[in-house]
Design a protein around this motif. Structure first.
Motif, PDB file in Angstrom:
ATOM      1  N   PHE A  22     -25.634  23.663  12.573  1.00 52.41           N
ATOM      2  CA  PHE A  22     -25.350  23.115  13.886  1.00 52.41           C
ATOM      3  C   PHE A  22     -26.619  22.630  14.566  1.00 52.41           C
ATOM      4  O   PHE A  22     -27.671  23.241  14.447  1.00 52.41           O
ATOM      5  N   GLY A  23     -26.487  21.540  15.280  1.00 51.60           N
ATOM      6  CA  GLY A  23     -27.543  21.033  16.139  1.00 51.60           C
ATOM      7  C   GLY A  23     -26.939  20.831  17.519  1.00 51.60           C
ATOM      8  O   GLY A  23     -25.746  20.550  17.646  1.00 51.60           O
ATOM      9  N   PHE A  24     -27.732  20.991  18.532  1.00 46.80           N
ATOM     10  CA  PHE A  24     -27.234  20.894  19.898  1.00 46.80           C
ATOM     11  C   PHE A  24     -28.048  19.865  20.670  1.00 46.80           C
ATOM     12  O   PHE A  24     -29.256  19.770  20.502  1.00 46.80           O
ATOM     13  N   THR A  25     -27.366  19.115  21.517  1.00 47.59           N
ATOM     14  CA  THR A  25     -28.014  18.115  22.347  1.00 47.59           C
ATOM     15  C   THR A  25     -27.605  18.336  23.791  1.00 47.59           C
ATOM     16  O   THR A  25     -26.415  18.268  24.111  1.00 47.59           O
ATOM     17  N   GLY A  26     -28.557  18.604  24.643  1.00 47.02           N
ATOM     18  CA  GLY A  26     -28.280  18.730  26.072  1.00 47.02           C
ATOM     19  C   GLY A  26     -28.136  17.346  26.680  1.00 47.02           C
ATOM     20  O   GLY A  26     -28.819  16.409  26.271  1.00 47.02           O
ATOM     21  N   MET A  27     -27.247  17.216  27.624  1.00 46.97           N
ATOM     22  CA  MET A  27     -26.991  15.916  28.245  1.00 46.97           C
ATOM     23  C   MET A  27     -27.083  16.046  29.758  1.00 46.97           C
ATOM     24  O   MET A  27     -26.936  17.128  30.310  1.00 46.97           O
ATOM     25  N   THR A  28     -27.298  14.913  30.425  1.00 48.27           N
ATOM     26  CA  THR A  28     -27.354  14.853  31.874  1.00 48.27           C
ATOM     27  C   THR A  28     -26.174  14.035  32.378  1.00 48.27           C
ATOM     28  O   THR A  28     -25.919  12.944  31.873  1.00 48.27           O
ATOM     29  N   HIS A  29     -25.475  14.569  33.363  1.00 46.97           N
ATOM     30  CA  HIS A  29     -24.356  13.822  33.937  1.00 46.97           C
ATOM     31  C   HIS A  29     -24.889  12.654  34.752  1.00 46.97           C
ATOM     32  O   HIS A  29     -25.830  12.800  35.517  1.00 46.97           O
ATOM     33  N   ARG A  30     -24.288  11.502  34.538  1.00 45.94           N
ATOM     34  CA  ARG A  30     -24.608  10.308  35.317  1.00 45.94           C
ATOM     35  C   ARG A  30     -23.395   9.385  35.285  1.00 45.94           C
ATOM     36  O   ARG A  30     -22.524   9.523  34.431  1.00 45.94           O
ATOM     37  N   ALA A  31     -23.366   8.438  36.195  1.00 45.54           N
ATOM     38  CA  ALA A  31     -22.210   7.550  36.297  1.00 45.54           C
ATOM     39  C   ALA A  31     -22.134   6.559  35.139  1.00 45.54           C
ATOM     40  O   ALA A  31     -21.055   6.100  34.784  1.00 45.54           O
ATOM     41  N   ALA A  32     -23.247   6.242  34.532  1.00 43.36           N
ATOM     42  CA  ALA A  32     -23.275   5.270  33.433  1.00 43.36           C
ATOM     43  C   ALA A  32     -22.920   5.931  32.103  1.00 43.36           C
ATOM     44  O   ALA A  32     -22.893   7.156  31.978  1.00 43.36           O
ATOM     45  N   GLN A  33     -22.679   5.109  31.102  1.00 41.89           N
ATOM     46  CA  GLN A  33     -22.384   5.591  29.750  1.00 41.89           C
ATOM     47  C   GLN A  33     -23.579   6.427  29.242  1.00 41.89           C
ATOM     48  O   GLN A  33     -24.688   5.925  29.149  1.00 41.89           O
ATOM     49  N   ASP A  49     -16.887  19.700  27.296  1.00 42.12           N
ATOM     50  CA  ASP A  49     -17.083  19.762  28.743  1.00 42.12           C
ATOM     51  C   ASP A  49     -18.013  18.658  29.227  1.00 42.12           C
ATOM     52  O   ASP A  49     -18.898  18.890  30.052  1.00 42.12           O
ATOM     53  N   PHE A  50     -17.814  17.455  28.693  1.00 38.79           N
ATOM     54  CA  PHE A  50     -18.686  16.333  29.038  1.00 38.79           C
ATOM     55  C   PHE A  50     -17.922  15.022  28.877  1.00 38.79           C
ATOM     56  O   PHE A  50     -16.812  14.988  28.366  1.00 38.79           O
ATOM     57  N   LYS A  51     -18.543  13.944  29.263  1.00 35.81           N
ATOM     58  CA  LYS A  51     -17.929  12.611  29.235  1.00 35.81           C
ATOM     59  C   LYS A  51     -17.271  12.288  27.897  1.00 35.81           C
ATOM     60  O   LYS A  51     -17.773  12.629  26.835  1.00 35.81           O
ATOM     61  N   PHE A  52     -16.163  11.584  27.972  1.00 37.65           N
ATOM     62  CA  PHE A  52     -15.436  11.158  26.787  1.00 37.65           C
ATOM     63  C   PHE A  52     -16.190  10.025  26.090  1.00 37.65           C
ATOM     64  O   PHE A  52     -16.780   9.172  26.734  1.00 37.65           O
ATOM     65  N   SER A  53     -16.147  10.016  24.771  1.00 35.90           N
ATOM     66  CA  SER A  53     -16.661   8.901  23.983  1.00 35.90           C
ATOM     67  C   SER A  53     -15.583   8.495  22.991  1.00 35.90           C
ATOM     68  O   SER A  53     -15.012   9.355  22.318  1.00 35.90           O
ATOM     69  N   ASN A  54     -15.330   7.212  22.881  1.00 37.84           N
ATOM     70  CA  ASN A  54     -14.352   6.759  21.896  1.00 37.84           C
ATOM     71  C   ASN A  54     -15.013   6.384  20.574  1.00 37.84           C
ATOM     72  O   ASN A  54     -14.414   5.722  19.741  1.00 37.84           O
ATOM     73  N   SER A  55     -16.220   6.868  20.356  1.00 42.39           N
ATOM     74  CA  SER A  55     -16.907   6.622  19.095  1.00 42.39           C
ATOM     75  C   SER A  55     -16.098   7.216  17.946  1.00 42.39           C
ATOM     76  O   SER A  55     -15.642   8.364  18.026  1.00 42.39           O
ATOM     77  N   PRO A  56     -15.930   6.477  16.858  1.00 41.54           N
ATOM     78  CA  PRO A  56     -15.217   7.028  15.710  1.00 41.54           C
ATOM     79  C   PRO A  56     -15.995   8.159  15.029  1.00 41.54           C
ATOM     80  O   PRO A  56     -15.439   8.878  14.203  1.00 41.54           O
ATOM     81  N   LYS A  57     -17.252   8.349  15.416  1.00 44.59           N
ATOM     82  CA  LYS A  57     -18.056   9.438  14.845  1.00 44.59           C
ATOM     83  C   LYS A  57     -17.811  10.773  15.547  1.00 44.59           C
ATOM     84  O   LYS A  57     -18.221  11.815  15.066  1.00 44.59           O
ATOM     85  N   ALA A  68     -14.422  13.031  33.317  1.00 44.06           N
ATOM     86  CA  ALA A  68     -14.848  12.776  31.935  1.00 44.06           C
ATOM     87  C   ALA A  68     -14.628  11.319  31.544  1.00 44.06           C
ATOM     88  O   ALA A  68     -15.218  10.839  30.583  1.00 44.06           O
ATOM     89  N   PHE A  69     -13.806  10.624  32.289  1.00 47.90           N
ATOM     90  CA  PHE A  69     -13.460   9.246  31.951  1.00 47.90           C
ATOM     91  C   PHE A  69     -14.160   8.288  32.894  1.00 47.90           C
ATOM     92  O   PHE A  69     -13.960   8.326  34.100  1.00 47.90           O
TER      93      PHE A  69
END
Length: 147
Positions: A22-33, A49-57, A68-69
């Motif tokens: 496992f690898g973990f990536t911390g993210m920052t909430h912002r209005a942009a993608q 518990d973070f923004k939705f991504s429609n990435s197929p990955k 989230a949307f």
């Protein structure tokens, strides 16, 4: 996996891949993608518990926030999502409780050993403290992590 919470590790290892790394990536909430190119680089990639991504990955996604949307056109349920295991349940107060419920009901994972963690995750993420003072006094929980 990207963006997976440590409390999800026993579930994934027991039900899917005992040897998973496992690898973990911390993210920052912002209005942009928030998704940068190359972020989803695992065989499995999870957003919790973070923004939705429609990435197929992205292979797993859990959230309970309407925020989230980023746009009304963003898929907001598992029926329209390209993510194969997409769980959005806005009636949940916490993502911890949502993951525990999904892990137990859909995948047969025993969440009893994590009951204390689930309880406190529900209080903390759902801002369900009994008083404003209890939210900041750091008196509870006083238990070390099982990992």
């Amino acid at each position: 996996m990207a963006l997976l919470r440590p409390h999800s590790l026993p579930f994934y290892r027991e039900r899917f891949d005992q040897a998973a790394e496992f690898g973990f990536t911390g993210m920052t909430h912002r209005a942009a993608q928030p998704w940068e190119a190359g972020l989803f680089d695992g065989d499995e990639n999870a957003i919790v518990d973070f923004k939705f991504s429609n990435s197929p990955k992205v292979t797993w996604w859990f959230d309970h926030h309407q925020s989230a949307f980023l746009t009304p056109a963003t898929p907001n349920n598992s029926a329209t999502s390209p993510v194969r295991t997409c769980f959005y349940e806005p009636e949940y107060k916490s993502c911890t409780k949502l993951i525990a419920t999904i892990a137990s009901e859909k995948f047969g994972f025993d969440t009893k050993p994590l009951a204390d963690l689930i309880h406190w995750g529900d209080i903390i993420d759902g801002a369900q403290y009994p008083t404003p003072q209890s939210a900041v006094e750091l008196a509870e929980p006083r238990r070390s992590s099982p990992w």
